[in-house]
Design a protein around this motif. Structure first.
Motif, PDB file in Angstrom:
ATOM      1  N   VAL A  76      10.453  53.535 -42.609  1.00  0.00           N
ATOM      2  CA  VAL A  76       9.645  53.429 -42.716  1.00  0.00           C
ATOM      3  C   VAL A  76      10.466  52.583 -44.420  1.00  0.00           C
ATOM      4  CG1 VAL A  76       8.710  50.669 -42.740  1.00  0.00           C
ATOM      5  CG2 VAL A  76       9.106  52.098 -40.572  1.00  0.00           C
ATOM      6  N   GLN A  77       9.431  53.844 -44.444  1.00  0.00           N
ATOM      7  CA  GLN A  77      10.027  54.166 -46.635  1.00  0.00           C
ATOM      8  C   GLN A  77      10.755  54.946 -46.796  1.00  0.00           C
ATOM      9  OE1 GLN A  77       6.481  56.304 -47.944  1.00  0.00           O
ATOM     10  NE2 GLN A  77       7.487  56.054 -50.227  1.00  0.00           N
ATOM     11  N   LYS A  80      12.971  51.134 -46.768  1.00  0.00           N
ATOM     12  CA  LYS A  80      13.161  50.097 -47.766  1.00  0.00           C
ATOM     13  C   LYS A  80      13.216  50.782 -49.054  1.00  0.00           C
ATOM     14  CE  LYS A  80       8.881  48.191 -46.065  1.00  0.00           C
ATOM     15  NZ  LYS A  80       7.364  48.146 -45.987  1.00  0.00           N
ATOM     16  N   GLU A  81      13.976  51.802 -49.017  1.00  0.00           N
ATOM     17  CA  GLU A  81      14.267  52.886 -50.376  1.00  0.00           C
ATOM     18  C   GLU A  81      15.642  52.426 -50.878  1.00  0.00           C
ATOM     19  OE1 GLU A  81      13.153  56.651 -50.789  1.00  0.00           O
ATOM     20  OE2 GLU A  81      10.720  56.485 -51.186  1.00  0.00           O
ATOM     21  N   ALA A  85      15.247  47.056 -44.264  1.00  0.00           N
ATOM     22  CA  ALA A  85      13.673  46.250 -43.524  1.00  0.00           C
ATOM     23  C   ALA A  85      14.118  47.107 -41.924  1.00  0.00           C
ATOM     24  CB  ALA A  85      13.854  45.023 -43.839  1.00  0.00           C
TER      25      ALA A  85
END
Length: 95
Positions: A76-77, A80-81, A85
């Motif tokens: 997920v990170q 996001k980067e 989403a």
């Protein structure tokens, strides 16, 4: 038809290990039964799985779950980067 299961056991598999947790009596409504089968004890003993204690298999299960959660957080990170989403699984019912 409803089922009454006596001396039930929950079997937890983690990797090549498994543990049996005695659960007792269960009553299952017939509408919830999808499949019912019998375990062949002779074939079961031929498996390459190692039986471990309840405490050990629960600890293995906890460690595996924790590793999956960490992996999911990293995924997920990374998304996001990159400006993407991903909706969390617990919020999907809201849509």
């Amino acid at each position: 038809a409803n089922l009454v299961l006596h001396q039930t056991v929950e079997r937890i598999h983690v990797g090549k290990k498994y543990g049996d947790i005695p659960r007792g009596i269960f009553v299952v409504r017939g509408e919830n039964v999808v499949l019912l089968g019998e375990i062949d004890l002779e074939k079961e003993s031929d498996t390459l799985l190692q039986q471990v204690s309840i405490e050990e298999i629960l600890e293995e299960q906890r460690v595996e779950l924790q590793a999956k959660q960490e992996s999911e957080k990293l995924k997920v990170q990374a998304l996001k980067e990159r400006g993407l989403a991903v909706p969390r699984a617990d919020t999907l019912d809201e849509y």
